[in-house]
Design a protein around this motif. Structure first.
Motif, PDB file in Angstrom:
ATOM      1  N   GLU A 218       0.808  -1.222   0.000  1.00 15.69           N
ATOM      2  CA  GLU A 218       0.000   0.000   0.000  1.00 15.69           C
ATOM      3  C   GLU A 218       0.838   1.269   0.000  1.00 15.69           C
ATOM      4  O   GLU A 218       0.445   2.287  -0.569  1.00 15.69           O
ATOM      5  CB  GLU A 218      -0.933  -0.001   1.214  1.00 15.69           C
ATOM      6  CG  GLU A 218      -2.076  -1.007   1.110  1.00 15.69           C
ATOM      7  CD  GLU A 218      -2.944  -1.020   2.350  1.00 15.69           C
ATOM      8  OE1 GLU A 218      -2.629  -0.254   3.300  1.00 15.69           O
ATOM      9  OE2 GLU A 218      -3.932  -1.784   2.386  1.00 15.69           O
ATOM     10  N   GLN A 219       2.011   1.219   0.638  1.00 18.09           N
ATOM     11  CA  GLN A 219       2.846   2.418   0.730  1.00 18.09           C
ATOM     12  C   GLN A 219       3.757   2.603  -0.484  1.00 18.09           C
ATOM     13  O   GLN A 219       4.466   3.595  -0.591  1.00 18.09           O
ATOM     14  CB  GLN A 219       3.716   2.342   1.989  1.00 18.09           C
ATOM     15  CG  GLN A 219       4.688   1.163   1.990  1.00 18.09           C
ATOM     16  CD  GLN A 219       5.510   1.095   3.245  1.00 18.09           C
ATOM     17  OE1 GLN A 219       5.901   2.119   3.795  1.00 18.09           O
ATOM     18  NE2 GLN A 219       5.781  -0.114   3.718  1.00 18.09           N
ATOM     19  N   GLN A 223       2.575  -0.075  -6.048  1.00 21.56           N
ATOM     20  CA  GLN A 223       1.590  -0.955  -5.417  1.00 21.56           C
ATOM     21  C   GLN A 223       2.007  -2.432  -5.442  1.00 21.56           C
ATOM     22  O   GLN A 223       1.177  -3.328  -5.599  1.00 21.56           O
ATOM     23  CB  GLN A 223       0.224  -0.786  -6.103  1.00 21.56           C
ATOM     24  CG  GLN A 223      -0.370   0.606  -5.920  1.00 21.56           C
ATOM     25  CD  GLN A 223      -0.846   0.851  -4.488  1.00 21.56           C
ATOM     26  OE1 GLN A 223      -1.881   0.350  -4.069  1.00 21.56           O
ATOM     27  NE2 GLN A 223      -0.065   1.629  -3.736  1.00 21.56           N
ATOM     28  N   ARG A 224       3.291  -2.681  -5.263  1.00 25.79           N
ATOM     29  CA  ARG A 224       3.799  -4.045  -5.207  1.00 25.79           C
ATOM     30  C   ARG A 224       5.147  -4.044  -4.503  1.00 25.79           C
ATOM     31  O   ARG A 224       5.806  -2.996  -4.410  1.00 25.79           O
ATOM     32  CB  ARG A 224       3.957  -4.658  -6.611  1.00 25.79           C
ATOM     33  CG  ARG A 224       4.854  -3.846  -7.531  1.00 25.79           C
ATOM     34  CD  ARG A 224       4.893  -4.409  -8.946  1.00 25.79           C
ATOM     35  NE  ARG A 224       5.655  -5.654  -9.019  1.00 25.79           N
ATOM     36  CZ  ARG A 224       6.974  -5.719  -9.284  1.00 25.79           C
ATOM     37  NH1 ARG A 224       7.676  -4.615  -9.481  1.00 25.79           N
ATOM     38  NH2 ARG A 224       7.572  -6.881  -9.364  1.00 25.79           N
ATOM     39  N   ILE A 225       5.545  -5.197  -3.986  1.00 23.64           N
ATOM     40  CA  ILE A 225       6.893  -5.328  -3.454  1.00 23.64           C
ATOM     41  C   ILE A 225       7.768  -5.969  -4.520  1.00 23.64           C
ATOM     42  O   ILE A 225       7.287  -6.391  -5.570  1.00 23.64           O
ATOM     43  CB  ILE A 225       6.911  -6.150  -2.144  1.00 23.64           C
ATOM     44  CG1 ILE A 225       6.466  -7.600  -2.386  1.00 23.64           C
ATOM     45  CG2 ILE A 225       6.032  -5.470  -1.093  1.00 23.64           C
ATOM     46  CD1 ILE A 225       6.628  -8.500  -1.165  1.00 23.64           C
ATOM     47  N   GLY A 226       9.052  -6.040  -4.279  1.00 18.47           N
ATOM     48  CA  GLY A 226       9.976  -6.587  -5.258  1.00 18.47           C
ATOM     49  C   GLY A 226       9.763  -8.074  -5.483  1.00 18.47           C
ATOM     50  O   GLY A 226       9.230  -8.776  -4.624  1.00 18.47           O
ATOM     51  N   ASP A 227      10.219  -8.549  -6.660  1.00 16.55           N
ATOM     52  CA  ASP A 227      10.077  -9.970  -6.956  1.00 16.55           C
ATOM     53  C   ASP A 227      11.436 -10.569  -7.300  1.00 16.55           C
ATOM     54  O   ASP A 227      12.484  -9.934  -7.119  1.00 16.55           O
ATOM     55  CB  ASP A 227       9.045 -10.206  -8.063  1.00 16.55           C
ATOM     56  CG  ASP A 227       9.434  -9.614  -9.415  1.00 16.55           C
ATOM     57  OD1 ASP A 227      10.645  -9.413  -9.666  1.00 16.55           O
ATOM     58  OD2 ASP A 227       8.530  -9.371 -10.237  1.00 16.55           O
ATOM     59  N   ASP A 228      11.417 -11.785  -7.832  1.00 17.03           N
ATOM     60  CA  ASP A 228      12.651 -12.529  -8.056  1.00 17.03           C
ATOM     61  C   ASP A 228      13.457 -12.047  -9.256  1.00 17.03           C
ATOM     62  O   ASP A 228      14.531 -12.589  -9.526  1.00 17.03           O
ATOM     63  CB  ASP A 228      12.339 -14.023  -8.242  1.00 17.03           C
ATOM     64  CG  ASP A 228      11.849 -14.670  -6.963  1.00 17.03           C
ATOM     65  OD1 ASP A 228      12.090 -14.110  -5.871  1.00 17.03           O
ATOM     66  OD2 ASP A 228      11.215 -15.744  -7.040  1.00 17.03           O
ATOM     67  N   ASP A 229      12.975 -11.049  -9.967  1.00 22.04           N
ATOM     68  CA  ASP A 229      13.693 -10.514 -11.124  1.00 22.04           C
ATOM     69  C   ASP A 229      14.072  -9.038 -10.988  1.00 22.04           C
ATOM     70  O   ASP A 229      14.850  -8.535 -11.800  1.00 22.04           O
ATOM     71  CB  ASP A 229      12.843 -10.675 -12.395  1.00 22.04           C
ATOM     72  CG  ASP A 229      12.625 -12.115 -12.791  1.00 22.04           C
ATOM     73  OD1 ASP A 229      13.579 -12.907 -12.707  1.00 22.04           O
ATOM     74  OD2 ASP A 229      11.490 -12.461 -13.176  1.00 22.04           O
ATOM     75  N   ASP A 230      13.551  -8.368 -10.002  1.00 23.95           N
ATOM     76  CA  ASP A 230      13.614  -6.905  -9.992  1.00 23.95           C
ATOM     77  C   ASP A 230      14.995  -6.305  -9.737  1.00 23.95           C
ATOM     78  O   ASP A 230      15.205  -5.125 -10.011  1.00 23.95           O
ATOM     79  CB  ASP A 230      12.622  -6.337  -8.979  1.00 23.95           C
ATOM     80  CG  ASP A 230      11.184  -6.404  -9.470  1.00 23.95           C
ATOM     81  OD1 ASP A 230      10.988  -6.465 -10.700  1.00 23.95           O
ATOM     82  OD2 ASP A 230      10.261  -6.407  -8.638  1.00 23.95           O
ATOM     83  N   GLY A 255      10.271   0.407  -6.030  1.00 21.71           N
ATOM     84  CA  GLY A 255       8.902   0.687  -6.460  1.00 21.71           C
ATOM     85  C   GLY A 255       8.465   2.117  -6.278  1.00 21.71           C
ATOM     86  O   GLY A 255       7.286   2.447  -6.432  1.00 21.71           O
ATOM     87  N   GLY A 256       9.418   2.984  -5.942  1.00 17.71           N
ATOM     88  CA  GLY A 256       9.116   4.411  -5.824  1.00 17.71           C
ATOM     89  C   GLY A 256       8.977   4.945  -4.412  1.00 17.71           C
ATOM     90  O   GLY A 256       8.619   6.115  -4.219  1.00 17.71           O
ATOM     91  N   ILE A 257       9.271   4.127  -3.408  1.00 18.24           N
ATOM     92  CA  ILE A 257       9.087   4.572  -2.018  1.00 18.24           C
ATOM     93  C   ILE A 257       9.890   5.827  -1.710  1.00 18.24           C
ATOM     94  O   ILE A 257       9.395   6.768  -1.087  1.00 18.24           O
ATOM     95  CB  ILE A 257       9.452   3.451  -1.035  1.00 18.24           C
ATOM     96  CG1 ILE A 257       8.466   2.287  -1.163  1.00 18.24           C
ATOM     97  CG2 ILE A 257       9.445   3.975   0.411  1.00 18.24           C
ATOM     98  CD1 ILE A 257       8.841   1.088  -0.318  1.00 18.24           C
ATOM     99  N   THR A 258      11.137   5.855  -2.155  1.00 19.92           N
ATOM    100  CA  THR A 258      11.996   7.006  -1.839  1.00 19.92           C
ATOM    101  C   THR A 258      11.656   8.232  -2.667  1.00 19.92           C
ATOM    102  O   THR A 258      12.238   9.303  -2.457  1.00 19.92           O
ATOM    103  CB  THR A 258      13.474   6.639  -2.026  1.00 19.92           C
ATOM    104  OG1 THR A 258      13.672   6.025  -3.322  1.00 19.92           O
ATOM    105  CG2 THR A 258      13.933   5.674  -0.958  1.00 19.92           C
TER     106      THR A 258
END
Length: 260
Positions: A218-219, A223-230, A255-258
């Protein structure tokens, strides 16, 4: 002019990846190996390393492993020497091994603080120093990729578990990266850091189970967390000729948090 695909080709290159038996380290080892690098992975547990080697072999990666505890100065020296014996040189060093600890500042155990500083900072200094002396400086070539974290760039949110020692250690990795890039640039060595956001790993397993992926997402602007390729593309950029004019940089893969 070099073809773009060739800029990412690691054929003939060698790599040592610490914490390479699972999670982010294994993801990076996959990326380097599938682009042609010969890879040595390390972590503390031989059984996990054997499984990781089998996984990499299934992808066609030339990989071997060395069990070592990066909290031990003797193990770090042995790791560096054995990696040199196997590979002949270390072109790419990925400093990924690390740990975390959740506790409020007033209750944070000193032993836990020392453990994180030892593994997350001191071990990176010792292994990098050794590989620099044995391979990179004499060969006037090297690609060092440190694993920092967005926790080294920003503070925790008000509802997040406090991790003062972890944040401090990753902040140290950020400036270690910048200082070493300046010092070792004349030797043809680049030094950069990846600063991941939230990714599934052994370190984050408890948080994922407690909070849930949906809540954690959500933050994040994407709108997603990292995956096995990111992390693969960013790691390849720093490890290959595609990034030969990039050094002293910290790249957040979050994902843009910073950006918020």
């Amino acid at each position: 002019m070099t073809a773009v695909a060739n800029l990412f080709d690691l054929t003939g290159r060698t790599a040592l990846v610490t914490g390479g038996s699972s999670g982010l380290g294994l993801q990076i080892a996959e990326a380097l190996g599938t682009q042609g690098a010969r890879v040595v992975i390390s972590s503390r547990k031989a059984d996990a390393l054997q499984s990781a080697q089998a996984h990499l072999a299934s992808l066609g990666v030339d990989a071997s492993w060395i069990a070592a505890d990066n909290a031990s100065e003797d193990d770090i020296e042995r790791l560096a020497n054995e990696a040199m014996e196997r590979l002949g040189k270390v072109d790419i060093l990925v400093n990924n091994a690390g740990a975390t600890w959740g506790a409020s500042t007033v209750d944070h155990p000193l032993a836990a603080w020392d453990k994180l500083m030892n593994l997350n900072v001191r071990s990176i200094f010792l292994l990098t120093q050794k590989i620099g002396k044995l391979s990179m400086i004499p060969n006037r070539y090297g690609r060092i990729v440190n694993l920092a974290s967005i926790a080294g760039l920003i503070g925790n949110g008000p509802n997040a578990q406090p991790t003062i020692a972890y944040n401090t250690s990753k902040g140290a990795v950020v400036n270690f990266t910048r200082a070493l890039a300046s010092e070792w640039g004349p030797y043809g060595i680049t030094v950069n850091a990846l600063a991941p956001g939230f990714f599934p790993s052994k370190m984050t397993k408890g948080t994922i189970e407690k909070v849930g992926v949906e809540k954690l997402s959500e933050q994040v602007p994407l709108q997603r967390i990292g995956d096995d390729d990111d992390l693969k593309g960013a790691a390849l950029l720093f490890a290959s000729d595609a990034g030969k004019h990039i050094t002293g940089q910290i790249l957040a893969v979050d994902g843009g948090i910073t950006a918020v």
